[in-house]
Motif scaffolding. Structure first.
Motif, PDB file in Angstrom:
ATOM      1  N   VAL A  86       0.834  -1.100   0.010  1.00 13.09           N
ATOM      2  CA  VAL A  86      -0.060  -0.094   0.100  1.00 13.09           C
ATOM      3  C   VAL A  86       0.800   1.383   0.062  1.00 13.09           C
ATOM      4  CG1 VAL A  86      -1.593   1.531   1.540  1.00 13.09           C
ATOM      5  CG2 VAL A  86      -1.950  -1.067   1.028  1.00 13.09           C
ATOM      6  N   GLY A  87       1.977   1.185   0.855  1.00 14.60           N
ATOM      7  CA  GLY A  87       2.773   2.426   0.958  1.00 14.60           C
ATOM      8  C   GLY A  87       3.547   2.630  -0.531  1.00 14.60           C
ATOM      9  N   THR A  88       4.042   1.675  -1.165  1.00 10.43           N
ATOM     10  CA  THR A  88       4.347   1.760  -2.601  1.00 10.43           C
ATOM     11  C   THR A  88       3.448   2.279  -3.435  1.00 10.43           C
ATOM     12  OG1 THR A  88       6.159  -0.153  -2.071  1.00 10.43           O
ATOM     13  CG2 THR A  88       6.028   0.580  -4.229  1.00 10.43           C
ATOM     14  N   TYR A  89       2.260   1.681  -3.542  1.00 12.70           N
ATOM     15  CA  TYR A  89       1.255   1.987  -4.530  1.00 12.70           C
ATOM     16  C   TYR A  89       0.775   3.442  -4.273  1.00 12.70           C
ATOM     17  CZ  TYR A  89      -3.154   1.948  -7.063  1.00 12.70           C
ATOM     18  OH  TYR A  89      -4.294   2.209  -7.801  1.00 12.70           O
ATOM     19  N   LEU A  90       0.888   3.810  -3.303  1.00 12.18           N
ATOM     20  CA  LEU A  90       0.672   5.268  -2.801  1.00 12.18           C
ATOM     21  C   LEU A  90       1.564   6.297  -3.296  1.00 12.18           C
ATOM     22  CD1 LEU A  90      -1.444   7.023  -1.245  1.00 12.18           C
ATOM     23  CD2 LEU A  90      -0.022   6.981   0.724  1.00 12.18           C
TER      24      LEU A  90
END
Length: 523
Positions: free
Chosen positions: A419-423
């Protein structure tokens, strides 16, 4: 089994320990900025305060079965409580970053044992008919802990100093240690167990577990900071994780006395399915708690305390639902029906959040979606836990609890990392599309810049300064709109992941009426 006052004082002790362990997975997140200033650390360096605890946790959890057998469960639990408490005090006393990181690792070693061993103690404390209630009380700690961490941390950071996020553990840890000595007892099987001689311990399995799981957790914790596989550092640890995990699986399936008996997965189809579902649960539980505070603080300007108070009602609702769901399981409601219901409710939460997110959203807008999340988490966690352990005997039940605990933690780490990378990457990509409509040749853009410039000049800025401020204001509006779109996509992505995993429920085997969680299960 215990009765009366003793039973409930044991419940209070182990649930407090579970809360301590899981609160500390998230409580430091809101204090990282303050730590950076006080300890002269960079943003990249201070992330190790979080990573060290997670790495130690995920290494220790699957080994708790062996360690409890080797040293006695009461002794091991008492030692873990004391270690966690002393490490918490040492964390607060740290004078530099790497000293703090080292003590956080030690704290994680103690904390990992608290969660896994607490579950085994509750299993032995309740009679067979009340086992779902015991698991429900354990679930209260697991669900509430990570969610109230930011609440407590935000309050402490706003009103005190960062060391107090560790000092608050000390009185609770002392109380838990005293109660452990006075009230917790080993079951007969563990009392009569003969410790393995040092030469017979699965040292190779321990080494491969530390290498594989520890390296994987490090990659997940530090991947985004290091730009993932663009970094030789991450590539090296990813290779070590692959070698370690493959070697660990081979070793544990062939060793006569493995440190973690993976063969238990072949003895129960429900345990195998439950392990995968535990990963999904961890993914959704930790990813949703991770992403929402970032949105409310970065985009809406909430304080850490405001964000924590916003999350609290949903967490409490989930905790209060646990005994109700336990009663439903006791009444014979099948897990095979409850789990997909929980998945669909959680999907409803993510869909609701994707639509609630806006520049003008307030705390009240998130209240009911988070209450729905709490209900969904309750309907997922407890049925998965009871389904995974049902029908297993003695050591097998203890090994199963350790495995599902580790896999749930890894699911959370994967969720936060993905989620952090996608964000971060999606914000950059989503910014490209609206840029096509922002140009000095566009009348609306020119008028907006002129209006901003005049406004800043009216507040005392020079013409040149006002123009710079106008461009910065326009960029701020653009990034806010792009961020809102991206956060909505993130919640939709999490919900879609849950829906895609729904067919796994079809693999669940309906438990026979005589299949119970064995009371001699041990860690």
């Amino acid at each position: 089994m215990e009765t009366g006052f003793t039973k409930w004082i044991i419940v209070v002790t182990v649930v407090l320990c579970v809360l301590l362990e899981l609160i500390d997975t998230s409580i430091v997140n809101v204090a990282l900025t303050q730590m950076m200033g006080n300890l002269s650390a960079t943003q990249q360096e201070v992330t190790w305060v979080v990573a060290a605890y997670g790495i130690a946790n995920v290494i220790v959890i699957p080994m708790t079965g062996f360690l409890a057998e080797q040293f006695g469960r009461k002794n091991y639990f008492f030692f873990s409580v004391v270690l966690f408490t002393l490490a918490s005090m040492a964390c607060g006393q740290s004078t530099n970053l790497w000293e703090l990181v080292a003590f956080r690792f030690v704290q994680g070693i103690g904390g990992g044992a608290l969660m896994a061993t607490s579950q085994a103690i509750l299993i032995d404390t309740f009679p067979p008919k009340q086992l779902p209630l015991g698991q429900a009380l354990f679930g209260m700690g697991v669900i509430i802990g990570p969610t109230i961490g930011p609440t407590l941390g935000g309050y402490i950071v706003d009103n005190y100093d960062w060391p107090w996020i560790f000092y608050v553990n000390v009185p609770v840890g002392i109380l838990a240690a005293v109660f452990t000595l006075l009230f917790i007892r080993d079951p007969e099987r563990i009392k009569n167990a003969i410790p393995r001689p040092l030469r017979e311990i699965d040292w190779a399995g321990i080494f491969l577990l530390i290498l594989g799981v520890g390296s994987l957790q490090l990659v997940l914790e530090q991947g985004e900071t290091e730009d993932w596989f663009e970094s030789a550092y991450i590539n090296s640890f990813a290779l070590l994780a692959a070698i370690g995990l493959l070697g660990f699986i081979w070793r544990e399936l062939t060793a006569k006395a493995p440190i973690v008996d993976l063969r238990v997965l072949g003895k129960s189809r429900n345990l195998a399915v439950g392990s995968v579902l535990s990963f999904v649960l961890g993914f959704g539980m930790f990813a949703s708690v991770f992403i929402l505070p970032i949105f409310t603080q970065r985009i809406l300007g909430f304080t850490a305390a405001q964000t924590g108070y916003m999350l609290l009602p949903g967490a409490l609702a989930s905790g209060f639902m646990m005994p109700v769901i336990g009663r439903m399981l006791q009444a014979g409601v099948p897990q095979k029906f409850m789990i997909p219901t929980g998945f669909l409710i959680f999907f409803g939460f993510t869909f609701w959040m994707a639509n609630v997110i806006s520049p003008t959203a307030g705390e009240s807008d998130f209240f009911w979606p988070l209450m729905v999340r709490g209900l969904g988490m309750g309907l997922i966690f407890l049925p998965i836990t009871t389904m995974s352990l049902a029908g297993l005997k003695g050591k097998d039940a203890g090994q199963a609890a350790g495995l599902t605990g580790m896999i749930r933690q890894l699911g959370g780490s994967f969720g936060v990392a993905i989620v952090g990378t996608y964000l971060e990457r999606s914000i950059a990509q989503n910014r490209i599309s609206p840029l096509a409509h922002i140009s000095l040749y566009d009348n609306a853009t020119v008028q907006r810049i002129q209006a901003f410039t005049q406004n800043f000049m009216a507040h005392g800025f020079s013409m040149e300064q006002a123009q710079k401020q106008a461009y910065a204001a326009l960029e701020g509006i653009l990034m806010k709109q792009v961020s809102i779109i991206t956060y909505s996509q993130v919640f939709a992505m999490i919900g879609l992941f849950f829906v895609c995993c729904l067919p796994l429920v079809l693999l669940i085997k309906r438990a026979k009426s005589n299949e119970k969680i064995d009371l001699n299960a041990a860690h």
